[in-house]
Design a protein around this motif. Structure first.
Motif, PDB file in Angstrom:
ATOM      1  N   TRP A 171      38.892  47.424  40.464  1.00  0.00           N
ATOM      2  CA  TRP A 171      39.219  46.162  39.794  1.00  0.00           C
ATOM      3  C   TRP A 171      38.702  44.966  40.589  1.00  0.00           C
ATOM      4  O   TRP A 171      38.216  43.988  40.006  1.00  0.00           O
ATOM      5  CB  TRP A 171      40.722  46.024  39.608  1.00  0.00           C
ATOM      6  CG  TRP A 171      41.412  47.160  38.927  1.00  0.00           C
ATOM      7  CD1 TRP A 171      42.689  47.579  39.155  1.00  0.00           C
ATOM      8  CD2 TRP A 171      40.911  48.023  37.885  1.00  0.00           C
ATOM      9  NE1 TRP A 171      43.015  48.639  38.344  1.00  0.00           N
ATOM     10  CE2 TRP A 171      41.927  48.934  37.553  1.00  0.00           C
ATOM     11  CE3 TRP A 171      39.687  48.120  37.217  1.00  0.00           C
ATOM     12  CZ2 TRP A 171      41.784  49.919  36.579  1.00  0.00           C
ATOM     13  CZ3 TRP A 171      39.518  49.104  36.247  1.00  0.00           C
ATOM     14  CH2 TRP A 171      40.552  49.977  35.935  1.00  0.00           C
ATOM     15  N   LEU A 172      38.805  45.028  41.907  1.00  0.00           N
ATOM     16  CA  LEU A 172      38.330  43.914  42.718  1.00  0.00           C
ATOM     17  C   LEU A 172      36.812  43.793  42.672  1.00  0.00           C
ATOM     18  O   LEU A 172      36.262  42.685  42.574  1.00  0.00           O
ATOM     19  CB  LEU A 172      38.805  44.079  44.174  1.00  0.00           C
ATOM     20  CG  LEU A 172      40.220  43.582  44.462  1.00  0.00           C
ATOM     21  CD1 LEU A 172      40.609  43.912  45.903  1.00  0.00           C
ATOM     22  CD2 LEU A 172      40.323  42.084  44.222  1.00  0.00           C
ATOM     23  N   ALA A 173      36.114  44.923  42.757  1.00  0.00           N
ATOM     24  CA  ALA A 173      34.656  44.883  42.641  1.00  0.00           C
ATOM     25  C   ALA A 173      34.258  44.293  41.292  1.00  0.00           C
ATOM     26  O   ALA A 173      33.297  43.516  41.191  1.00  0.00           O
ATOM     27  CB  ALA A 173      34.080  46.292  42.807  1.00  0.00           C
ATOM     28  N   HIS A 174      34.994  44.658  40.255  1.00  0.00           N
ATOM     29  CA  HIS A 174      34.782  44.120  38.911  1.00  0.00           C
ATOM     30  C   HIS A 174      34.864  42.592  38.937  1.00  0.00           C
ATOM     31  O   HIS A 174      34.014  41.890  38.379  1.00  0.00           O
ATOM     32  CB  HIS A 174      35.830  44.718  37.976  1.00  0.00           C
ATOM     33  CG  HIS A 174      35.909  44.097  36.621  1.00  0.00           C
ATOM     34  ND1 HIS A 174      36.724  43.019  36.359  1.00  0.00           N
ATOM     35  CD2 HIS A 174      35.296  44.403  35.447  1.00  0.00           C
ATOM     36  CE1 HIS A 174      36.610  42.679  35.086  1.00  0.00           C
ATOM     37  NE2 HIS A 174      35.752  43.500  34.506  1.00  0.00           N
ATOM     38  N   ASP A 175      35.882  42.045  39.597  1.00  0.00           N
ATOM     39  CA  ASP A 175      36.058  40.593  39.661  1.00  0.00           C
ATOM     40  C   ASP A 175      34.904  39.926  40.409  1.00  0.00           C
ATOM     41  O   ASP A 175      34.364  38.908  39.957  1.00  0.00           O
ATOM     42  CB  ASP A 175      37.372  40.255  40.364  1.00  0.00           C
ATOM     43  CG  ASP A 175      38.593  40.632  39.537  1.00  0.00           C
ATOM     44  OD1 ASP A 175      38.416  41.143  38.414  1.00  0.00           O
ATOM     45  OD2 ASP A 175      39.722  40.420  40.019  1.00  0.00           O
ATOM     46  N   HIS A 179      31.475  37.532  39.115  1.00  0.00           N
ATOM     47  CA  HIS A 179      31.375  36.200  39.717  1.00  0.00           C
ATOM     48  C   HIS A 179      32.579  35.339  39.379  1.00  0.00           C
ATOM     49  O   HIS A 179      32.466  34.131  39.162  1.00  0.00           O
ATOM     50  CB  HIS A 179      30.061  35.530  39.301  1.00  0.00           C
ATOM     51  CG  HIS A 179      28.866  36.393  39.555  1.00  0.00           C
ATOM     52  ND1 HIS A 179      28.445  36.725  40.827  1.00  0.00           N
ATOM     53  CD2 HIS A 179      28.036  37.043  38.705  1.00  0.00           C
ATOM     54  CE1 HIS A 179      27.397  37.530  40.748  1.00  0.00           C
ATOM     55  NE2 HIS A 179      27.128  37.744  39.481  1.00  0.00           N
ATOM     56  N   GLN A 180      33.755  35.976  39.367  1.00  0.00           N
ATOM     57  CA  GLN A 180      35.000  35.259  39.155  1.00  0.00           C
ATOM     58  C   GLN A 180      35.467  34.555  40.430  1.00  0.00           C
ATOM     59  O   GLN A 180      36.216  33.578  40.357  1.00  0.00           O
ATOM     60  CB  GLN A 180      36.099  36.230  38.702  1.00  0.00           C
ATOM     61  CG  GLN A 180      35.849  36.891  37.359  1.00  0.00           C
ATOM     62  CD  GLN A 180      36.935  37.910  37.011  1.00  0.00           C
ATOM     63  OE1 GLN A 180      37.939  38.016  37.714  1.00  0.00           O
ATOM     64  NE2 GLN A 180      36.736  38.648  35.940  1.00  0.00           N
ATOM     65  N   HIS A 400      39.650  38.326  28.970  1.00  0.00           N
ATOM     66  CA  HIS A 400      38.546  38.643  29.881  1.00  0.00           C
ATOM     67  C   HIS A 400      37.222  38.730  29.144  1.00  0.00           C
ATOM     68  O   HIS A 400      36.191  38.252  29.632  1.00  0.00           O
ATOM     69  CB  HIS A 400      38.819  39.960  30.611  1.00  0.00           C
ATOM     70  CG  HIS A 400      37.626  40.477  31.349  1.00  0.00           C
ATOM     71  ND1 HIS A 400      37.019  39.773  32.367  1.00  0.00           N
ATOM     72  CD2 HIS A 400      36.885  41.622  31.190  1.00  0.00           C
ATOM     73  CE1 HIS A 400      35.973  40.458  32.814  1.00  0.00           C
ATOM     74  NE2 HIS A 400      35.872  41.580  32.114  1.00  0.00           N
ATOM     75  N   HIS A 401      37.219  39.332  27.969  1.00  0.00           N
ATOM     76  CA  HIS A 401      35.967  39.467  27.231  1.00  0.00           C
ATOM     77  C   HIS A 401      35.462  38.131  26.698  1.00  0.00           C
ATOM     78  O   HIS A 401      34.256  37.935  26.563  1.00  0.00           O
ATOM     79  CB  HIS A 401      36.128  40.475  26.089  1.00  0.00           C
ATOM     80  CG  HIS A 401      35.661  41.841  26.462  1.00  0.00           C
ATOM     81  ND1 HIS A 401      34.485  42.391  25.997  1.00  0.00           N
ATOM     82  CD2 HIS A 401      36.198  42.769  27.278  1.00  0.00           C
ATOM     83  CE1 HIS A 401      34.327  43.588  26.503  1.00  0.00           C
ATOM     84  NE2 HIS A 401      35.359  43.858  27.294  1.00  0.00           N
ATOM     85  N   LEU A 402      36.370  37.238  26.381  1.00  0.00           N
ATOM     86  CA  LEU A 402      35.948  35.916  25.916  1.00  0.00           C
ATOM     87  C   LEU A 402      35.430  35.057  27.062  1.00  0.00           C
ATOM     88  O   LEU A 402      34.469  34.293  26.896  1.00  0.00           O
ATOM     89  CB  LEU A 402      37.116  35.205  25.236  1.00  0.00           C
ATOM     90  CG  LEU A 402      37.592  35.760  23.894  1.00  0.00           C
ATOM     91  CD1 LEU A 402      38.808  34.987  23.408  1.00  0.00           C
ATOM     92  CD2 LEU A 402      36.479  35.711  22.851  1.00  0.00           C
ATOM     93  N   MET A 406      36.076  33.984  34.353  1.00  0.00           N
ATOM     94  CA  MET A 406      37.335  33.341  34.738  1.00  0.00           C
ATOM     95  C   MET A 406      38.134  34.299  35.611  1.00  0.00           C
ATOM     96  O   MET A 406      38.289  35.466  35.275  1.00  0.00           O
ATOM     97  CB  MET A 406      38.154  32.972  33.496  1.00  0.00           C
ATOM     98  CG  MET A 406      39.471  32.264  33.816  1.00  0.00           C
ATOM     99  SD  MET A 406      40.432  31.883  32.337  1.00  0.00           S
ATOM    100  CE  MET A 406      39.396  30.627  31.595  1.00  0.00           C
ATOM    101  N   PRO A 407      38.662  33.830  36.755  1.00  0.00           N
ATOM    102  CA  PRO A 407      39.445  34.725  37.621  1.00  0.00           C
ATOM    103  C   PRO A 407      40.711  35.212  36.930  1.00  0.00           C
ATOM    104  O   PRO A 407      41.344  34.485  36.164  1.00  0.00           O
ATOM    105  CB  PRO A 407      39.763  33.853  38.842  1.00  0.00           C
ATOM    106  CG  PRO A 407      39.561  32.450  38.388  1.00  0.00           C
ATOM    107  CD  PRO A 407      38.514  32.494  37.335  1.00  0.00           C
ATOM    108  N   ARG A 408      41.068  36.430  37.222  1.00  0.00           N
ATOM    109  CA  ARG A 408      42.174  37.094  36.518  1.00  0.00           C
ATOM    110  C   ARG A 408      43.511  36.370  36.660  1.00  0.00           C
ATOM    111  O   ARG A 408      44.349  36.442  35.768  1.00  0.00           O
ATOM    112  CB  ARG A 408      42.307  38.541  37.006  1.00  0.00           C
ATOM    113  CG  ARG A 408      42.813  38.656  38.415  1.00  0.00           C
ATOM    114  CD  ARG A 408      43.254  40.070  38.783  1.00  0.00           C
ATOM    115  NE  ARG A 408      42.244  40.876  39.433  1.00  0.00           N
ATOM    116  CZ  ARG A 408      42.528  41.918  40.203  1.00  0.00           C
ATOM    117  NH1 ARG A 408      43.775  42.286  40.409  1.00  0.00           N
ATOM    118  NH2 ARG A 408      41.571  42.613  40.772  1.00  0.00           N
TER     119      ARG A 408
END
Length: 459
Positions: A171-175, A179-180, A400-402, A406-408
């Motif tokens: 999840w962190l790599a995803h963020d 480029h969140q 998230h998809h929209l 944007m950071p979680r």
């Protein structure tokens, strides 16, 4: 800014560009253009594909209007590169698009959220998340180092914690790779290589190539790689078309049909090997011949840093097992438990995100605006401290998809506005609990299994 038109600019109608078969047709002709619409301007991106930083995902919008997907994923500076491939404009009287008012309001929301600072990440929040993950890693290593030689239970506990560590690193790599966290993409990619490559064992380039395509075409049959899991798991009747031309007497002998008919029983066993499968795909992807299946122009450059990150992952992971565990059966147990725990924890969240939601055809995707496509194919899961942590913020899947950059930690601030806008325009916004959402996933698997059974009985 978009390219300015001149009096001699070539004009196109939308019908000339929008074509579900545009990419397939153009691939058969080396001189054919790869046309797409962005902000009512037409671009031929065929020569740009090899240099596109996002890889082959750009091909998902050949023959489509790519305005919103371009603006969603690219910084302002990308317009300058795009201008090199400008070939004309959409005719003045043909610029209306379906659901234009809804899409326009989503864009206004995006601008408002930027003004409110919702795209600015909390570095303290992410420092805590990374530190927490490193603590899990250290705890797992301590347990196996201290008791691994003498206790099977210790190996199981250590391996289970390692599986949780991997999931949370995912999840962190995803963020970071979305480029969140950092506006400077160098730092996002660097942290992505550490958390995704060294810690998790996933290639950043492989992940971007797959995940960006998923974002561009979520739940689009034949385009979204995340639902291209047939026959192991089959998510829509679209994937059953392969059975229609098979004689009934041969149908019962097909291994793929057996899997489809029994997929609810195989669901969790399959998920147990999901992480290992993704790791193998990552290693193959970064090898010199790993992208031989892709057109030469669509292959993603692989850096030495990325190759080294995967080598480091397998060095510490295998080294931990063989250094601290002497019993071969316990080594095998440690490997299986760590893989199975992570595979199930990752895939359970992935399934909640989109599986069981509508799967749309390529023809439907061409006619549907980008934002509607993101919303109707996604499922939000009710927020709670556990759900937010366990899913890495992806329980706000629609948000998230929209707004993927944007950071979680800001999703909870925007959810009411998104839900309200969907209600205003009658766009289905689906939210559920974790258990109910998982049951929806199983229900969909059962529906597809029954459809496959009916095909086998037809004459």
């Amino acid at each position: 800014m978009a390219t300015e038109a001149s009096p001699s600019t070539k004009l196109f109608t939308r019908a000339e560009i929008l074509n579900v078969n545009a990419l397939a047709d153009a691939k058969n002709d080396a001189d054919a253009p790869f046309l797409m619409i962005i902000d009512n301007k037409v671009y031929d991106v065929r020569e740009f594909v090899p240099d596109h930083p996002g890889g082959s995902v750009i091909l998902t919008h050949v023959g489509k209007d790519g305005t919103d997907v371009f603006e969603t994923f690219h910084p302002e500076s990308a317009w300058e590169s795009l201008a090199n491939f400008y070939v004309g404009d959409i005719a003045e009287g043909d610029r209306e698009i379906k659901n234009g008012d809804f899409a326009a309001e989503v864009r206004k929301l995006r601008d408002l959220f930027r003004e409110l600072g919702y795209y600015d990440s909390s570095k303290a929040y992410y420092a805590f998340k990374v530190s927490f993950n490193m603590t899990l890693w250290a705890l797992s290593a301590y347990i196996v180092a201290r008791w691994g030689q003498e206790s099977t239970l210790a190996n199981i506990v250590s391996a289970s914690i390692l599986g949780v560590f991997w999931q949370q690193c995912g999840w962190l790599a995803h963020d970071f790779l979305h480029h969140q966290v950092f506006q400077d993409r160098f730092w996002g990619d660097l942290f992505g290589a550490f958390l995704g490559g060294v810690c998790q064992g996933f290639s950043s380039s492989w992940w971007k190539d797959k995940h960006n395509t998923h974002h561009a075409a979520p739940n689009v049959h034949g385009e979204d790689p995340d639902i291209d899991t047939h026959p192991l798991l089959t998510w829509s009747e679209h994937a059953l078309e392969m059975f229609s031309d098979v004689p009934d007497e041969e149908l019962t002998q097909l291994w793929s049909r057996f899997m489809v008919l029994n997929q609810t029983w195989f669901y969790f066993p399959i998920l147990s090997f999901a992480r290992l499968s993704w790791c193998i795909q990552s290693v193959l992807f970064v090898l010199p011949s790993g992208q031989a299946h892709k057109p030469s122009g669509a292959r993603v450059p692989i850096s030495l840093v990325e190759q080294l990150s995967l080598a480091m992952h397998w060095t510490w992971y295998l080294g931990t097992m063989f250094l601290f565990i002497k019993n071969p059966l316990n080594i095998f147990l440690y490997f299986v438990v760590s893989q199975a725990v992570c595979g199930n924890l990752l895939a359970l969240v992935f399934s909640l995100n989109h599986n069981g939601m509508p799967v749309i055809s390529k023809e439907e995707a061409v006619e549907m605006d980008f934002f509607t496509k993101q919303i109707i194919t996604g499922r939000d899961v009710h927020p709670s401290l556990f759900a937010n942590w366990f899913t890495g913020g992806l329980n706000y899947q629609i948000e998230h998809h929209l707004f993927p950059s944007m950071p979680r930690h800001n999703f909870h601030k925007i959810q009411p506005a998104v839900a309200s806008l969907c209600k205003k325009y009658g766009v289905r916004y689906h939210t559920t609990g974790m258990i109910d959402g998982t049951m929806e996933v199983f229900s969909r698997l059962n529906e597809v299994s029954r459809a496959a059974a009916k095909l086998g009985k037809s004459t």
